[in-house]
Design a protein around this motif. Structure first.
Motif, PDB file in Angstrom:
ATOM      1  N   PHE A  16      66.342  87.011  -4.024  1.00  0.00           N
ATOM      2  CA  PHE A  16      66.336  87.378  -5.439  1.00  0.00           C
ATOM      3  C   PHE A  16      66.488  86.129  -6.300  1.00  0.00           C
ATOM      4  O   PHE A  16      65.799  85.970  -7.306  1.00  0.00           O
ATOM      5  N   GLY A  17      67.375  85.218  -5.884  1.00  0.00           N
ATOM      6  CA  GLY A  17      67.625  83.998  -6.649  1.00  0.00           C
ATOM      7  C   GLY A  17      66.415  83.097  -6.794  1.00  0.00           C
ATOM      8  O   GLY A  17      66.315  82.342  -7.758  1.00  0.00           O
ATOM      9  N   SER A  18      65.473  83.181  -5.856  1.00  0.00           N
ATOM     10  CA  SER A  18      64.276  82.345  -5.953  1.00  0.00           C
ATOM     11  C   SER A  18      63.288  82.900  -6.982  1.00  0.00           C
ATOM     12  O   SER A  18      62.469  82.167  -7.530  1.00  0.00           O
ATOM     13  N   VAL A  19      63.364  84.181  -7.253  1.00  0.00           N
ATOM     14  CA  VAL A  19      62.441  84.830  -8.179  1.00  0.00           C
ATOM     15  C   VAL A  19      63.058  84.968  -9.576  1.00  0.00           C
ATOM     16  O   VAL A  19      62.347  84.923 -10.584  1.00  0.00           O
ATOM     17  N   TYR A  20      64.368  85.083  -9.630  1.00  0.00           N
ATOM     18  CA  TYR A  20      65.081  85.306 -10.898  1.00  0.00           C
ATOM     19  C   TYR A  20      64.694  84.309 -12.007  1.00  0.00           C
ATOM     20  O   TYR A  20      64.413  84.736 -13.128  1.00  0.00           O
ATOM     21  N   PRO A  21      64.647  82.988 -11.719  1.00  0.00           N
ATOM     22  CA  PRO A  21      64.261  82.055 -12.799  1.00  0.00           C
ATOM     23  C   PRO A  21      62.874  82.343 -13.364  1.00  0.00           C
ATOM     24  O   PRO A  21      62.627  82.138 -14.561  1.00  0.00           O
ATOM     25  N   HIS A  22      61.977  82.858 -12.535  1.00  0.00           N
ATOM     26  CA  HIS A  22      60.638  83.213 -13.005  1.00  0.00           C
ATOM     27  C   HIS A  22      60.696  84.423 -13.939  1.00  0.00           C
ATOM     28  O   HIS A  22      59.937  84.495 -14.908  1.00  0.00           O
ATOM     29  N   TYR A  23      61.598  85.360 -13.640  1.00  0.00           N
ATOM     30  CA  TYR A  23      61.794  86.512 -14.535  1.00  0.00           C
ATOM     31  C   TYR A  23      62.273  86.022 -15.908  1.00  0.00           C
ATOM     32  O   TYR A  23      61.759  86.451 -16.939  1.00  0.00           O
ATOM     33  N   VAL A  24      63.267  85.135 -15.896  1.00  0.00           N
ATOM     34  CA  VAL A  24      63.830  84.605 -17.152  1.00  0.00           C
ATOM     35  C   VAL A  24      62.735  83.903 -17.954  1.00  0.00           C
ATOM     36  O   VAL A  24      62.566  84.161 -19.146  1.00  0.00           O
ATOM     37  N   THR A  25      61.995  83.023 -17.293  1.00  0.00           N
ATOM     38  CA  THR A  25      60.918  82.284 -17.963  1.00  0.00           C
ATOM     39  C   THR A  25      59.891  83.231 -18.551  1.00  0.00           C
ATOM     40  O   THR A  25      59.464  83.068 -19.707  1.00  0.00           O
ATOM     41  N   LYS A  26      59.504  84.225 -17.782  1.00  0.00           N
ATOM     42  CA  LYS A  26      58.479  85.172 -18.225  1.00  0.00           C
ATOM     43  C   LYS A  26      58.896  85.893 -19.506  1.00  0.00           C
ATOM     44  O   LYS A  26      58.120  85.974 -20.454  1.00  0.00           O
ATOM     45  N   VAL A  27      60.115  86.413 -19.535  1.00  0.00           N
ATOM     46  CA  VAL A  27      60.536  87.181 -20.718  1.00  0.00           C
ATOM     47  C   VAL A  27      60.816  86.266 -21.915  1.00  0.00           C
ATOM     48  O   VAL A  27      60.470  86.612 -23.040  1.00  0.00           O
ATOM     49  N   GLU A  28      61.420  85.106 -21.669  1.00  0.00           N
ATOM     50  CA  GLU A  28      61.735  84.198 -22.771  1.00  0.00           C
ATOM     51  C   GLU A  28      60.464  83.626 -23.401  1.00  0.00           C
ATOM     52  O   GLU A  28      60.410  83.428 -24.613  1.00  0.00           O
ATOM     53  N   LYS A  29      59.448  83.373 -22.572  1.00  0.00           N
ATOM     54  CA  LYS A  29      58.181  82.856 -23.079  1.00  0.00           C
ATOM     55  C   LYS A  29      57.534  83.855 -24.039  1.00  0.00           C
ATOM     56  O   LYS A  29      56.801  83.483 -24.941  1.00  0.00           O
ATOM     57  N   LYS A  30      57.845  85.127 -23.851  1.00  0.00           N
ATOM     58  CA  LYS A  30      57.280  86.184 -24.690  1.00  0.00           C
ATOM     59  C   LYS A  30      58.234  86.625 -25.798  1.00  0.00           C
ATOM     60  O   LYS A  30      58.052  87.676 -26.407  1.00  0.00           O
ATOM     61  N   GLY A  31      59.293  85.833 -26.026  1.00  0.00           N
ATOM     62  CA  GLY A  31      60.192  86.126 -27.139  1.00  0.00           C
ATOM     63  C   GLY A  31      61.297  87.120 -26.841  1.00  0.00           C
ATOM     64  O   GLY A  31      61.984  87.577 -27.751  1.00  0.00           O
ATOM     65  N   ARG A  32      61.498  87.467 -25.594  1.00  0.00           N
ATOM     66  CA  ARG A  32      62.601  88.353 -25.229  1.00  0.00           C
ATOM     67  C   ARG A  32      63.749  87.496 -24.712  1.00  0.00           C
ATOM     68  O   ARG A  32      63.591  86.298 -24.480  1.00  0.00           O
ATOM     69  N   THR A  33      64.909  88.106 -24.500  1.00  0.00           N
ATOM     70  CA  THR A  33      66.098  87.328 -24.132  1.00  0.00           C
ATOM     71  C   THR A  33      66.543  87.603 -22.695  1.00  0.00           C
ATOM     72  O   THR A  33      66.207  88.639 -22.113  1.00  0.00           O
ATOM     73  N   LYS A  34      67.354  86.675 -22.211  1.00  0.00           N
ATOM     74  CA  LYS A  34      67.968  86.829 -20.889  1.00  0.00           C
ATOM     75  C   LYS A  34      68.872  88.063 -20.894  1.00  0.00           C
ATOM     76  O   LYS A  34      68.970  88.777 -19.901  1.00  0.00           O
ATOM     77  N   GLU A  35      69.512  88.333 -22.019  1.00  0.00           N
ATOM     78  CA  GLU A  35      70.389  89.499 -22.141  1.00  0.00           C
ATOM     79  C   GLU A  35      69.582  90.791 -21.989  1.00  0.00           C
ATOM     80  O   GLU A  35      70.037  91.733 -21.342  1.00  0.00           O
ATOM     81  N   GLU A  36      68.386  90.813 -22.579  1.00  0.00           N
ATOM     82  CA  GLU A  36      67.530  91.997 -22.431  1.00  0.00           C
ATOM     83  C   GLU A  36      67.077  92.142 -20.969  1.00  0.00           C
ATOM     84  O   GLU A  36      67.042  93.248 -20.445  1.00  0.00           O
ATOM     85  N   LEU A  37      66.767  91.021 -20.341  1.00  0.00           N
ATOM     86  CA  LEU A  37      66.396  91.036 -18.924  1.00  0.00           C
ATOM     87  C   LEU A  37      67.534  91.634 -18.108  1.00  0.00           C
ATOM     88  O   LEU A  37      67.317  92.509 -17.271  1.00  0.00           O
ATOM     89  N   HIS A  38      68.755  91.184 -18.366  1.00  0.00           N
ATOM     90  CA  HIS A  38      69.912  91.693 -17.631  1.00  0.00           C
ATOM     91  C   HIS A  38      70.137  93.175 -17.899  1.00  0.00           C
ATOM     92  O   HIS A  38      70.532  93.912 -16.997  1.00  0.00           O
ATOM     93  N   GLN A  39      69.863  93.599 -19.126  1.00  0.00           N
ATOM     94  CA  GLN A  39      70.001  95.024 -19.463  1.00  0.00           C
ATOM     95  C   GLN A  39      69.030  95.865 -18.620  1.00  0.00           C
ATOM     96  O   GLN A  39      69.407  96.914 -18.094  1.00  0.00           O
TER      97      GLN A  39
END
Length: 121
Positions: A16-39
């Motif tokens: 999971f840890g190897s993919v997680y940074p890609h999730y963060v990058t993907k959502v932040e690049k589109k104007g969403r937040t890490k907090e929303e990702l965690h939600q």
């Protein structure tokens, strides 16, 4: 598109840890937040921020990640195509859960409203 046993095995062994940074990058690049990702992750799995940090630190595989998850009872409402696969038709439970997560993150990145992403019956 047919999912092979090798495909399922690859997902199970991926950390999971190897993919997680890609999730963060993907959502932040589109104007969403890490907090929303965690939600979104918490809605699907029941994992809070502390538990996510633990799973990343212990290099948990997706197999371990989803074994420890308390999957949301409305997860079956997640439908559609992700990575060329229709999520509701995936017959391997672990692969399906991983694709549920991918689908939710994709919807978040595409700007879908949070109340639509966090499905309720």
């Amino acid at each position: 598109m047919k999912i092979t046993p090798e495909h399922n095995e690859r997902i199970a062994k991926m950390t999971f840890g190897s993919v997680y940074p890609h999730y963060v990058t993907k959502v932040e690049k589109k104007g969403r937040t890490k907090e929303e990702l965690h939600q979104v992750i918490e809605w699907l799995t029941g994992f809070d921020d502390k538990k996510l940090e633990e799973l990343i630190a212990e290099k948990a595989t997706f197999e371990t990640f989803f074994q420890q998850a308390n999957l949301n009872p409305n997860a079956h409402l997640i439908t559609g195509v992700i990575c060329g696969y229709r999520v509701e038709e995936i017959d391997n439970p672990l692969t399906q859960k991983a694709r549920y997560l991918d689908k939710l993150i994709d919807e978040l990145a595409k700007g879908k409203k949070m109340e639509k992403i966090l499905r309720s019956a």
